[in-house]
Design an enzyme around this catalytic site. Sequence first.
Site, PDB file in Angstrom:
ATOM      1  N   GLY A  72       1.846  62.334-100.948  1.00 15.45           N
ATOM      2  CA  GLY A  72       2.213  63.531-101.452  1.00 15.45           C
ATOM      3  C   GLY A  72       1.507  64.969-100.912  1.00 15.45           C
ATOM      4  O   GLY A  72       1.319  65.971-101.649  1.00 15.45           O
ATOM      5  N   ASN A 100      -0.934  70.373 -88.205  1.00 12.77           N
ATOM      6  CA  ASN A 100       0.037  69.741 -88.742  1.00 12.77           C
ATOM      7  C   ASN A 100       0.468  70.720 -90.105  1.00 12.77           C
ATOM      8  O   ASN A 100      -0.475  70.774 -90.761  1.00 12.77           O
ATOM      9  CB  ASN A 100      -0.042  68.119 -89.038  1.00 12.77           C
ATOM     10  CG  ASN A 100       1.199  67.664 -89.691  1.00 12.77           C
ATOM     11  OD1 ASN A 100       1.403  68.066 -90.786  1.00 12.77           O
ATOM     12  ND2 ASN A 100       2.030  66.829 -88.931  1.00 12.77           N
ATOM     13  N   ASN A 128       5.843  69.584 -89.966  1.00 14.87           N
ATOM     14  CA  ASN A 128       6.256  68.377 -90.610  1.00 14.87           C
ATOM     15  C   ASN A 128       7.725  68.718 -91.312  1.00 14.87           C
ATOM     16  O   ASN A 128       7.586  69.286 -92.445  1.00 14.87           O
ATOM     17  CB  ASN A 128       5.229  67.781 -91.409  1.00 14.87           C
ATOM     18  CG  ASN A 128       5.575  66.483 -92.121  1.00 14.87           C
ATOM     19  OD1 ASN A 128       6.720  65.980 -91.829  1.00 14.87           O
ATOM     20  ND2 ASN A 128       4.638  65.913 -92.832  1.00 14.87           N
ATOM     21  N   CYS A 131       8.412  64.610 -94.320  1.00 16.19           N
ATOM     22  CA  CYS A 131       7.522  63.855 -95.554  1.00 16.19           C
ATOM     23  C   CYS A 131       8.653  63.387 -96.607  1.00 16.19           C
ATOM     24  O   CYS A 131       9.170  64.026 -97.143  1.00 16.19           O
ATOM     25  CB  CYS A 131       6.319  64.711 -96.196  1.00 16.19           C
ATOM     26  SG  CYS A 131       5.596  63.826 -97.434  1.00 16.19           S
ATOM     27  N   THR A 194       7.395  58.226 -91.340  1.00 18.70           N
ATOM     28  CA  THR A 194       7.682  57.075 -91.974  1.00 18.70           C
ATOM     29  C   THR A 194       9.129  56.675 -92.482  1.00 18.70           C
ATOM     30  O   THR A 194       9.936  57.690 -92.833  1.00 18.70           O
ATOM     31  CB  THR A 194       6.888  56.937 -93.141  1.00 18.70           C
ATOM     32  OG1 THR A 194       7.013  58.017 -94.150  1.00 18.70           O
ATOM     33  CG2 THR A 194       5.306  56.805 -92.783  1.00 18.70           C
TER      34      THR A 194
HETATM   35  C1  SIN Z   1       2.171  62.132 -97.429  1.00 25.81           C
HETATM   36  O1  SIN Z   1       1.167  62.947 -97.487  1.00 25.81           O
HETATM   37  O2  SIN Z   1       2.935  61.994 -98.199  1.00 25.81           O
HETATM   38  C2  SIN Z   1       2.486  61.649 -96.046  1.00 25.81           C
HETATM   39  C3  SIN Z   1       2.713  62.520 -95.086  1.00 25.81           C
HETATM   40  C4  SIN Z   1       4.071  62.626 -94.359  1.00 25.81           C
HETATM   41  O3  SIN Z   1       4.735  61.480 -94.644  1.00 25.81           O
HETATM   42  O4  SIN Z   1       4.629  63.321 -93.812  1.00 25.81           O
END
Ligand code: SIN
Length: 303
Positions: A72, A100, A128, A131, A194
Amino acid sequence: MVNTKVTLSGLTLDNPIIPASGTFGFGYEFADLYDINILGSISCKGTTKEPRFGNPTPRIAECTDGMINSVGLQNPGIDKVISEELPKLAKVYSKPVIANISGFSIEEYAYTCEKIDTHPQVGIIEVNISCPNVHNGGMSFGTNPDSAFEVTKAVKAVTKKPVYIKLSPNVTDITEIAKACEAAGADGISLINTLMGMRIDLKTRKPVIANKMGGFSGPAIFPVALRMVYQVFDAVKIPIIGMGGVSSARDVIEMMLAGASAVQVGAANLIDPFASKNIIEQLPEVMAKFGINSLEEIIGGSH
Ligand code: SIN
């Protein structure tokens, strides 16, 4: 002697290996383990305008050949990153780094980008839009070509540094999103983030992760990432940083043959903090084995 140097938007890296954002902190945390100056660059922990505590726990689930996270976007916020985290990194790492950034609105992306732009060690800004673990932000900008275009345009307007947009694999056609980013002026594309996944605990019969779902990464996703890098290489002219399940020098060479100009190592760092170092050390031997004199010459070589 083989040549491992690669170039990304005018920046020459000693080798293409970059620890991926979210798997290597701000880099300095690893400096007691080895000389992190061997790394091609570092993609720092994802940063937002405000500090974020992240999602409720549990936020990690193990899987065969991978893991699911729902962190998160936990981070101290852009002001602390600039005043505390990046200065700590500068003491132990002398090369340009990748910042990032994430956001919950187009204005937030632009705000954070404009602030990080002022930091002298930031060579590339990685945006990004992928997420999967936050609502009203992150991936919601990266699953639609129009919003991907708008975010890219907004961040490009506030920085002269190269901007790479980090894409989500959770789409029907990743080439449409990549083309929208290129049309809006992106200097490069990072992919993949992901894949959405989940696990259920047989004892409780409930999802393992408090947020129910999260982002799946690790060696199991490598073929998916490779396929998407291959597709995006055919669709755009800007450079690609390939990532997703990379855990060996052979994976790096496959990624580059698919079209990556540099390669990020993610979940492998969480299994073994020396993973990126080991890959860098393996690279010359694997290159020699497959008759590769220069890594730059093999980019996109499988097309
Ligand atoms: C996360 O912080 O939830 C992961 C970062 C991402 O998947 O971009």
